[in-house]
Scaffold this motif. Structure first.
Motif, PDB file in Angstrom:
ATOM      1  N   UNK A  22     -21.504 -47.559  16.585  1.00 37.43           N
ATOM      2  CA  UNK A  22     -21.046 -46.216  16.939  1.00 37.43           C
ATOM      3  C   UNK A  22     -20.991 -46.066  18.452  1.00 37.43           C
ATOM      4  N   UNK A  23     -20.200 -45.109  18.918  1.00 39.27           N
ATOM      5  CA  UNK A  23     -20.061 -44.872  20.352  1.00 39.27           C
ATOM      6  C   UNK A  23     -20.538 -43.462  20.701  1.00 39.27           C
ATOM      7  N   UNK A  24     -20.895 -43.284  21.952  1.00 37.10           N
ATOM      8  CA  UNK A  24     -21.240 -41.962  22.481  1.00 37.10           C
ATOM      9  C   UNK A  24     -20.600 -41.815  23.843  1.00 37.10           C
ATOM     10  N   UNK A  25     -20.380 -40.575  24.249  1.00 36.75           N
ATOM     11  CA  UNK A  25     -19.817 -40.321  25.575  1.00 36.75           C
ATOM     12  C   UNK A  25     -20.561 -39.171  26.237  1.00 36.75           C
ATOM     13  N   UNK A  26     -20.608 -39.247  27.550  1.00 36.37           N
ATOM     14  CA  UNK A  26     -21.289 -38.197  28.308  1.00 36.37           C
ATOM     15  C   UNK A  26     -20.461 -36.921  28.271  1.00 36.37           C
ATOM     16  N   UNK A  27     -21.117 -35.774  28.182  1.00 41.67           N
ATOM     17  CA  UNK A  27     -20.400 -34.500  28.047  1.00 41.67           C
ATOM     18  C   UNK A  27     -19.958 -33.942  29.398  1.00 41.67           C
ATOM     19  N   UNK A  28     -19.073 -34.677  30.059  1.00 44.66           N
ATOM     20  CA  UNK A  28     -18.629 -34.254  31.385  1.00 44.66           C
ATOM     21  C   UNK A  28     -17.234 -34.800  31.654  1.00 44.66           C
ATOM     22  N   UNK A  67     -24.109 -29.553  26.611  1.00 48.86           N
ATOM     23  CA  UNK A  67     -25.439 -30.149  26.787  1.00 48.86           C
ATOM     24  C   UNK A  67     -25.686 -31.258  25.756  1.00 48.86           C
ATOM     25  N   UNK A  68     -24.665 -31.626  24.982  1.00 46.66           N
ATOM     26  CA  UNK A  68     -24.776 -32.691  23.989  1.00 46.66           C
ATOM     27  C   UNK A  68     -23.738 -33.765  24.264  1.00 46.66           C
ATOM     28  N   UNK A  69     -24.124 -35.047  24.248  1.00 46.93           N
ATOM     29  CA  UNK A  69     -23.105 -36.092  24.147  1.00 46.93           C
ATOM     30  C   UNK A  69     -22.398 -35.992  22.802  1.00 46.93           C
ATOM     31  N   UNK A  70     -21.188 -36.503  22.747  1.00 45.86           N
ATOM     32  CA  UNK A  70     -20.515 -36.636  21.461  1.00 45.86           C
ATOM     33  C   UNK A  70     -20.715 -38.023  20.913  1.00 45.86           C
ATOM     34  N   UNK A  71     -20.538 -38.184  19.602  1.00 49.28           N
ATOM     35  CA  UNK A  71     -20.696 -39.492  18.966  1.00 49.28           C
ATOM     36  C   UNK A  71     -19.571 -39.704  17.961  1.00 49.28           C
ATOM     37  N   UNK A  72     -19.240 -40.979  17.728  1.00 51.92           N
ATOM     38  CA  UNK A  72     -18.166 -41.303  16.790  1.00 51.92           C
ATOM     39  C   UNK A  72     -18.410 -42.659  16.157  1.00 51.92           C
TER      40      UNK A  72
END
Length: 241
Positions: free
Chosen positions: A216-222, A230-235
């Motif tokens: 799975x991947x995550x990205x910074x919320x910016x 205030x949350x990273x997203x995930x996929x």
């Protein structure tokens, strides 16, 4: 073709700049299904997406805010009823997939009169959702449960309650679901070098889990130095059925 399911808490998308930045990031990621939490029914991931399910209007916000919205660019989607229409939404997508979006109680929040202390609100809310998951598990379609679980499943305790975590792990196991975003594949843990962990999860039934492609991947919320949330997203990405 690969199929991507993503979830992101947008912290209410409080102004036009945040909404535009969120849409730009979502366009880059190009998920086929988005489960957005703390979002808005007028905040689409892109022009080719349809809103297929949404929770009830929030009673503490403006008319467009929702705890959960589910968007897809796949043809053939329809909403499903849930036992908690305030904090959950569910959609049947393409006839072969049920997507259940959730926001579970966070530290300090109540639920239907249950206090936060001793994870009472969390377990009460989750027990109701657990009934929905159990029914969906028994249908021919595959099941994905995604959203803001407000509970880590990391290698060490990050947030929030060991008691809440134990019940969450039981509910997932009993419904034959696996959190693809749990340890040892927690993408937020990887993204932050162990400084944080996923509390937003994508949980998959066995048929979907077999199609999981890579980690799975995550990205910074910016974006461009501006905070979006205030949350990273995930996929997660799945191979073609």
């Amino acid at each position: 073709m690969p199929f991507r399911i993503a979830t992101w808490n947008l912290e209410r998308a409080t102004n036009a700049q945040r909404r535009a930045d969120a849409q730009h990031r979502m366009a880059e990621l190009g998920a086929d299904v988005w489960v957005l939490t703390e979002s808005r029914r007028d905040l689409s991931p892109g022009t080719d997406y349809r809103l297929v399910a949404e929770s009830a209007p929030r009673d503490d916000a403006d008319a467009d805010e929702r705890w959960v919205t589910i968007w897809t660019r796949v043809e053939g989607g329809s909403p499903r009823a849930t036992r908690d229409d305030q904090f959950t939404a569910c959609a049947s997508i393409g006839g072969l997939l049920n997507v259940y979006g959730t926001v579970l109680p966070w530290r300090g929040s109540t639920w239907r009169g249950h206090p936060s202390a001793n994870a009472e609100a969390y377990i009460a809310a989750l027990s109701v959702q657990h009934e929905d998951w159990r029914e969906l598990r028994d249908e021919p379609a595959e099941l994905c449960v995604a959203g803001d679980f407000n509970q880590d499943l990391s290698v060490r305790s990050y947030y929030w309650s060991l008691k809440a975590r134990a019940y969450l792990e039981f509910a997932l196991r009993e419904c034959d679901l696996v959190a693809a975003t749990a340890a040892p594949n927690d993408p937020v843990w990887q993204l932050t070098g162990g400084e944080a962990a996923c509390i937003d999860h994508v949980c998959l039934s066995a048929g979907l889990l077999r199609r999981l492609s890579g980690a799975p991947i995550a990205w910074r919320p910016e974006r461009d130095g501006r905070n979006i949330s205030d949350h990273p997203g995930v996929a997660v990405t799945l191979t073609e059925a």
